[in-house]
Scaffold this active site. Sequence first.
Site, short mmCIF file in Angstrom:
data_model
loop_
_atom_site.label_atom_id
_atom_site.label_comp_id
_atom_site.label_asym_id
_atom_site.label_seq_id
_atom_site.Cartn_x
_atom_site.Cartn_y
_atom_site.Cartn_z
N PHE A 173 2.32 7.94 -1.62
CA PHE A 173 1.73 8.59 -0.45
C PHE A 173 2.39 9.92 -0.09
O PHE A 173 2.44 10.28 1.10
CB PHE A 173 1.75 7.65 0.76
CG PHE A 173 1.40 6.23 0.42
CD1 PHE A 173 0.26 5.94 -0.32
CD2 PHE A 173 2.22 5.18 0.80
CE1 PHE A 173 -0.07 4.63 -0.66
CE2 PHE A 173 1.91 3.86 0.46
CZ PHE A 173 0.76 3.59 -0.27
N CYS A 174 2.87 10.67 -1.07
CA CYS A 174 3.54 11.95 -0.82
C CYS A 174 4.65 11.81 0.22
O CYS A 174 4.90 12.71 1.03
CB CYS A 174 2.54 13.02 -0.37
SG CYS A 174 1.41 13.52 -1.67
#
Length: 458
Positions: free
Chosen positions: A375-376
């Site tokens: 998710f970055c």
Amino acid sequence: MSVSTAAVDQSICAPLPVLGSDVTVPLVTGGDVTYAALDYAASAPALQRVWDDVAAYAPYYGSVHRGAGYLSQLSTDLFENSRVTVAEFLGCRADDQVVFTRSTTDSLNLLAAALPAGCEVFVFETEHHASLLPWRDARVTYLDAPRTPDQAVATLETALAGREPYGPALVCVTGASNVTGELWPVRELAAAAHAHGARIVLDAAQLAPHHPVDIAELDVDWVAFSGHKLYAPFGSGVLAGRADWLVDAEPYLAGGGASRKVARRTDGGVDVEWHTTAARHEAGSPNVIGVYSIAAACKALTEAGFDRLVAREQQLVTRVREGLAAVPEVKVLSLFGDDAPRVGVISFVVEGWNSSHFAAALSAEYGIGVRDGLFCAHPLVRTLLGSEPQDPGECGAPEAAPGEKSLNAIRVSFGAGTPDEHIERFLGAVRELVSKGARWTYRTEEGRCVPDRGAAQV
């Protein structure tokens, strides 16, 4: 920051109409099903109201700040009125500027380029990469993940008090985690920052679509967010807040629109006088449709009644958390604990499952779109999982055996346009996958986990 959990009459708080609500997708097991978009944290579907507003304007599209013609004048008025709408939506102070950018990432990189000399940046390792990475050219102090809101404030106070030299400082903090959905103590962190002579920027990418954001009330110096998470497509973002650092900095982009006057010197060089307004950092022809879509979304959420939208979303959050808690193999990821207030973003792992495989099965076998990976926010997910993760999106790695730590996570996210049926279908699919297993095998194809149609059905 607190979130209302008051009961809401569903007859007066139905999901807001969004594009794609009637789209059907094929299932690998045969047939079609209405798509359940549960990946709002990545990009939320466009509100129908936003799309209608943009469609009504599109025939009148023209250049902004560039022409004397009717369409140019109309487009310029629409662009600048959108700035006013966003300022009202954010509760901006009278002397704040609203700068239009491409995204939250672009907004924070703009602010990073405007930092005064010697500025030190303080950022928790829990941040999304958009707010973790732009400060590479500054002195950066990375703070360990706190386990309570109070610990977050105490950690920041200690770090700010001990900085040397005691010069300009900026704190960057998220409003709501894109991994856990948990709300951060923004107002308290802002008070701590200001008490120690620092400023604070709020990454509201995940907060603004789910909860009112008021710059003056929170007492933050800047807010950044993206239109594509606020039900507004077309690639625009916002950086809103104090003007002084932005006015003192060289333009983020050099070009037309940012300059007031350009003249050749007798020595052959060029003299430039830059704007001191938001236009200073908006060089080039602006994305007027993207900007208008953000303003339309701000109006739509405000007119729908944000308090009612928040309350309904909290009902969905409660339903998802209760449904996942009823499956012993599922572990929901949390930094601040089960009682922490949160928005409609929930990440989890399933014992014995590769997360990418699980997410692929939800899509291929049930028509449910979620996100899997890191998710970055790699440092945060590593902290929550307690293990080194695999590459994001990789589904070819061996599945985690019972009792082993998962290698990445699954995220379900939802909001104002999510119908109850999508939540129930998701929970039913989770139960069925855990109890019966996937009905298909999966493999990696161009970095994605997809059904292996050449293999036998499980």
